[in-house]
Design a protein around this motif. Sequence first.
Motif, PDB file in Angstrom:
ATOM      1  N   ARG A  71      71.149  58.554  30.161  1.00 48.35           N
ATOM      2  CA  ARG A  71      69.718  58.291  30.171  1.00 48.35           C
ATOM      3  C   ARG A  71      69.298  57.570  28.898  1.00 48.35           C
ATOM      4  O   ARG A  71      68.487  56.652  28.919  1.00 48.35           O
ATOM      5  N   ASP A  75      67.522  54.071  28.984  1.00 42.06           N
ATOM      6  CA  ASP A  75      66.120  54.190  28.606  1.00 42.06           C
ATOM      7  C   ASP A  75      66.031  54.653  27.150  1.00 42.06           C
ATOM      8  O   ASP A  75      65.794  55.828  26.868  1.00 42.06           O
ATOM      9  N   THR A 121      60.041  57.346  25.666  1.00 45.41           N
ATOM     10  CA  THR A 121      60.810  56.207  26.166  1.00 45.41           C
ATOM     11  C   THR A 121      59.869  55.368  27.020  1.00 45.41           C
ATOM     12  O   THR A 121      58.712  55.742  27.234  1.00 45.41           O
ATOM     13  N   ARG A 122      60.354  54.292  27.568  1.00 41.46           N
ATOM     14  CA  ARG A 122      59.512  53.448  28.425  1.00 41.46           C
ATOM     15  C   ARG A 122      59.099  54.176  29.704  1.00 41.46           C
ATOM     16  O   ARG A 122      58.088  53.839  30.299  1.00 41.46           O
ATOM     17  N   SER A 123      59.858  55.185  30.115  1.00 40.83           N
ATOM     18  CA  SER A 123      59.518  55.872  31.366  1.00 40.83           C
ATOM     19  C   SER A 123      58.929  57.270  31.174  1.00 40.83           C
ATOM     20  O   SER A 123      58.165  57.725  32.011  1.00 40.83           O
ATOM     21  N   THR A 124      59.252  57.965  30.079  1.00 42.45           N
ATOM     22  CA  THR A 124      58.780  59.339  29.917  1.00 42.45           C
ATOM     23  C   THR A 124      58.339  59.659  28.489  1.00 42.45           C
ATOM     24  O   THR A 124      58.834  59.086  27.518  1.00 42.45           O
ATOM     25  N   THR A 160      57.076  67.159  30.268  1.00 39.58           N
ATOM     26  CA  THR A 160      57.413  65.750  30.443  1.00 39.58           C
ATOM     27  C   THR A 160      56.300  65.073  31.225  1.00 39.58           C
ATOM     28  O   THR A 160      55.865  65.572  32.269  1.00 39.58           O
ATOM     29  N   PRO A 209      54.906  61.036  32.569  1.00 39.92           N
ATOM     30  CA  PRO A 209      55.283  59.629  32.684  1.00 39.92           C
ATOM     31  C   PRO A 209      54.553  58.823  31.606  1.00 39.92           C
ATOM     32  O   PRO A 209      53.380  59.069  31.329  1.00 39.92           O
ATOM     33  N   SER A 210      55.234  57.885  30.989  1.00 43.10           N
ATOM     34  CA  SER A 210      54.627  57.181  29.855  1.00 43.10           C
ATOM     35  C   SER A 210      53.925  55.874  30.221  1.00 43.10           C
ATOM     36  O   SER A 210      53.276  55.275  29.369  1.00 43.10           O
ATOM     37  N   GLN A 211      54.011  55.427  31.467  1.00 43.53           N
ATOM     38  CA  GLN A 211      53.395  54.153  31.830  1.00 43.53           C
ATOM     39  C   GLN A 211      51.887  54.144  31.583  1.00 43.53           C
ATOM     40  O   GLN A 211      51.342  53.154  31.119  1.00 43.53           O
ATOM     41  N   ARG A 236      54.178  48.784  25.220  1.00 43.94           N
ATOM     42  CA  ARG A 236      53.453  48.098  26.293  1.00 43.94           C
ATOM     43  C   ARG A 236      53.447  46.593  26.090  1.00 43.94           C
ATOM     44  O   ARG A 236      53.455  45.847  27.059  1.00 43.94           O
TER      45      ARG A 236
END
Length: 167
Positions: A6, A10, A86-89, A105, A107-109, A160
């Motif tokens: 992972r 990521d 990370t870019r996803s979480t 956890t 989501p980081s978006q 971002r």
Amino acid sequence: MSDATRQMTDPAVFDAVVYPHRSLGPRGFAIVMTVFCTGALLIGGAAYLMGAWPVVGFLGLDILAVWLFFKLNFRDAKRYEAIHLTRSTFTLTRVDPAGHAAETTLPSQWLRVSMEHVKRRTARLTASTHGRTVEIGWFLGPDEKQSLYDALRSALSGMRDGPVNRT
């Protein structure tokens, strides 16, 4: 997927571990207790010689109480929070003084980091997304929270914006 796999797919954008601030270390604790015990011994000895021997017992209880509260403070200093973005979480891992971990956890978006300033109270640092909110570093002082807030905002902004491809 393993943690190593992972991390390769990521990679971390932001990684931090925050601990509660404790200004008194073990050496300082030994000095404070030595001075406190010496003072209690002198006062207790004088009281005993004047015939007020029950004072000695109460001073002993005082010493025990001070020692106990310092030990509880040192135990509480073992707590920490690990922040991993990370870019996803976004992952916040809280570890209590006994070593038990609780992980949150998100989501980081669409992650939003905010500081709520409350009068006569320390600011509240939170991360939120999709209706879920988690408080970060509740044990930190105002300056430390501000520094962490700035670092997280910078990491989110950099994540971002991403790298610019020039062809």
